[in-house]
Structure formats: C-alpha cells, structure tokens
Design an enzyme around this catalytic site. Structure first.
Site, PDB file in Angstrom:
ATOM      1  N   CYS A 125      -3.668 -66.487  57.873  1.00 54.61           N
ATOM      2  CA  CYS A 125      -2.543 -66.024  57.064  1.00 54.61           C
ATOM      3  C   CYS A 125      -2.601 -66.499  55.626  1.00 54.61           C
ATOM      4  O   CYS A 125      -1.963 -65.947  54.759  1.00 54.61           O
ATOM      5  CB  CYS A 125      -1.226 -66.438  57.701  1.00 54.61           C
ATOM      6  SG  CYS A 125      -1.244 -68.093  58.359  1.00 54.61           S
ATOM      7  N   THR A 176     -11.811-100.275  59.734  1.00 57.16           N
ATOM      8  CA  THR A 176     -10.607-101.028  60.091  1.00 57.16           C
ATOM      9  C   THR A 176      -9.636-100.111  60.820  1.00 57.16           C
ATOM     10  O   THR A 176      -9.375 -98.993  60.362  1.00 57.16           O
ATOM     11  CB  THR A 176      -9.950-101.594  58.809  1.00 57.16           C
ATOM     12  OG1 THR A 176     -10.903-102.421  58.159  1.00 57.16           O
ATOM     13  CG2 THR A 176      -8.700-102.381  59.130  1.00 57.16           C
TER      14      THR A 176
END
Ligand code: PLP
Length: 388
Positions: free
Chosen positions: A328, A241
C-alpha cells in the site's frame, strides 16, 4: 467508543500494560549490564534475563538454554538461515515456500547468489503446503527446510508438526518462522520436532526490537554459525549487550500468552473474528475469505470484495486500521507476493483486506467495523461503472 479502531494485529500488537509495568524497573533502577557479574547491578539484570528466558522457553516447550535473544523476528530468521548455511562446508539446497515472510525469502535469495539452490514450494489456493510437497522436494544435499507456522497475511496454519517429523526422520534441520503462531496456537518444539523457531515480541503484545530464536540442543547436533561477532554473548551465537528491559518485556509477554492460551482466551478472539465475518457476509454480496478457514489462526480474517479496490476501501474507512493484500505504500498498487501465491492474476484487482483481531478488541468495535465496511463497499460499488 474511541476511534480509530485498531484491527491490524498482524502488523504489530499494542504493548500490554502489564508488559510495560514489568519492563519499566529495568529502564529505571535496574539498569545494570547483564554481563557484569561482579556486582549486584549486573546480577539483578542477569537474573531478570534468565527469568525471561525461562518464560519464553515455557511457552514453546523448550529448555531455557535453547533460547537465543535477538533484535526481532527478522534477525532470528536471518540467524537461522545464514547460521545453518554458513555451518555447511559447501553450498547445498534449501526447501521453503513461496509465501514466507520477506525475512525468510530475502536471505534465501541472497544465498542463491552464493551458489545455493532453493526450492520455493507453491502454496495451494487455500494457502497451504503439504508434507508430501516438502518430501518430494528433498534432495541428498538438502541442508535446511524453512516453512512458516502461520502466514502473516492470510493466517493459514501450515502442517508444521508433520513437516517436523519428516525432517527429523531424514536428519534435515527444520526452521519455522512462528512469529504469528506463538501465543496464538499451541506450539511445542519437542512434539513438533522443530530445530529452529522464530519469535517476534511485538506480535505478542511486547515491544518492538526484540525477539528470540529457539535453537535445539542435544543429539543430533545442530550446527549454527553466529552472524554477529563481538564478545561471545548468548553461547557465542549472538554477541552484543543484552537489551534487558526488552527481554524482560518479552518474558512477561510470553507468560501472559501462556496464561491466555491455558485459559482458552483465544476462543474469545476467534468469536470476535467469526462475528466480524458473519456480519460482513450477511450485509455484503460477493465477498469471500482468502485462504483456508479450517487451518487458520484465530485472529485472522482476510476478506476479498468483488468490484472494489483495496486502497479505495481503506481510504473510505480511515477510522478502521487494517491492512491490504497489496503493497500500500508504493505508487504502483501491486498485489503482495502472498496474494499472488494463492490467486490467479485476473483475480488480483479485487479488494483483499486483512483484519487482525487482538486481545484488546471488543464486540462493540467489531459491530462498528461491520457497519463501516458495509457502507463503504456499497458506496464504492455504486461509483464503479463496470458493475452496472
Ligand atoms: C513480523 C514478522 C517477522 C519480522 O519480525 P520483526 O520483529 O518485525 O523483525 C517475521 N516473520 C513473520 C511471519 C512476521 O509476522
């Protein structure tokens, strides 16, 4: 001026308020299922989806029927690569680069386990591949070439038009991940001879969780196998959908990008980017730009700073949201695959900071950032005993 300052527009962009306004009615009153064509609720939703399809197509010179909605850039990349591979009778060969987004690299690695052969072209120190490299890598069984248009870390623009021309002349499908290119530099799928092109809404001031794959129609026929089955939506290529509010938003975001490109609005972003670099280089010794400055997206500045660590620098300037050339979040501060692709191993300890300038940044913010980076680099260098 409000802090923190957002300069990480490659990771994601803020949703443009005009985009929010456009999508809200489709969360509220127009909640219909676009596949419910038997009543007005569905018809209103469907009309909005088709309007959005036209707007996204217009941004890249495609026809609306060539736009397939997906859940984002990652899914569009997966559909392009697995879709082409699965449509082949037997495993073949793919040409890509060693600094693609993981949404391209990981599907390629997966296909290698299934018997496919993949050539990962090395990019130059400037962060570029050449059409000659692609040509030299082609084999009789090459079934796909996938080269990104703009790199998401260092912002370098690949020669995608020349690669498209080459691939078309050899009859090999060409996919380009243009998540960081569309809306930032001119992209025209016809003139650029692109067969499959990835778009991610949240890189162009739309919401997360929606994207599109352009799939060329017409001759020569491009065979693509669906990766999600269940209802035959989107010409059978992507069932499920449709996320109507998100799609309407992506349409609006594309319309705004087109207006901005036409009005030369990216020149303003490039001006801020250049102001940032001029400020940094006037105040800080031993800093440089990673990657080509000539073939570069207007929003990207990727700067190396000698004798400073990325993590320490980002910690020292927490009020400025940027990203570094290292993973990081992980405990071991390993350089990214992109930085490894363009630098020698012994150069990877210097800080590498990605500044991503966007539509909502101001000159005042840029000037603040110049001051903050200057002060932070000076402080960290003073603490570094190796620099004595
Ligand atoms: C962001 C990005 C993607 C992934 O898109 P999502 O919508 O976040 O899945 C893929 N490729 C590039 C180059 C990107 O910048």
């Amino acid at each position: 001026m409000d802090l923190p300052i957002y300069l990480d527009n490659h990771a994601t962009t803020p949703v443009d308020p005009r985009v929010v306004d456009a999508m809200l009615p489709y969360l509220r009153e127009h909640f219909g299922n676009a596949a419910s064509r038997s009543h007005s609720f569905g018809m209103v939703a469907n009309a909005a989806v088709e309007r959005a399809r036209g707007l996204v197509a217009a941004l890249i010179g495609a026809s609306p029927k060539e736009i397939i909605w997906t859940s984002g850039g990652t899914e569009a990349d997966n559909l392009a690569i697995f879709g082409v591979a699965e449509a082949c009778r037997e495993p073949g060969h793919i040409v890509t680069t060693n600094f693609e987004h993981k949404a391209v690299l990981d599907p390629c690695r997966y296909l290698e386990k299934k018997g496919w052969q993949v050539t990962y072209l090395p990019v130059s120190r400037e962060g570029l591949v050449t059409v000659a490299q692609v040509e030299a890598a082609l084999q009789p069984n090459t079934r796909l070439v996938s080269v990104m248009a703009v790199n998401n870390e260092i912002g370098t623009v690949q020669p995608f038009r020349a690669i498209g021309e080459l691939c078309r002349s050899r009859g090999i499908p060409f996919h380009s991940d243009a998540s960081q290119a569309v809306g930032k530099i001119p992209v025209d799928v016809v003139a650029d001879h692109i067969d499959l092109l990835t778009i991610a809404s949240h890189k162009i001031y739309g919401p997360k969780g929606v994207g599109a794959l352009y799939v060329r129609r017409g001759r020569p026929r491009l065979a693509l196998a669906p990766q999600i089955h269940g209802g035959g939506h989107e010409r059978g290529l992507r069932s499920g959908t449709l996320a109507v509010p998100n799609i309407v938003a992506l349409g609006k975001a594309a319309e705004l990008c087109r207006e901005e490109l036409d009005a030369g609005g990216l020149a303003e972003i490039a001006r801020l980017r250049d102001r940032l670099w001029e400020g940094l280089c006037a105040n800080i010794d031993d800093c440089w730009i990673n990657g080509s400055t000539e073939h570069r997206s207007p929003q990207n500045l990727h700067v190396g700073f000698k004798g400073v660590e990325s993590q320490a620098l980002m910690m020292a300037m927490r009020e400025v949201a940027v990203s570094s050339g290292s993973a990081c979040s992980s405990a071991n501060l390993e350089a990214s695959h992109v930085m490894k692709a363009i630098r020698e191993p012994d150069e990877l300890s210097d800080a590498a900071i990605r500044f991503g300038i966007g539509r909502f940044n101001t000159e005042e913010q840029i000037d603040y950032v110049v001051g903050k980076v200057t002060e932070s680099v000076a402080r960290l260098r003073a603490l570094n005993p190796l620099l004595e």
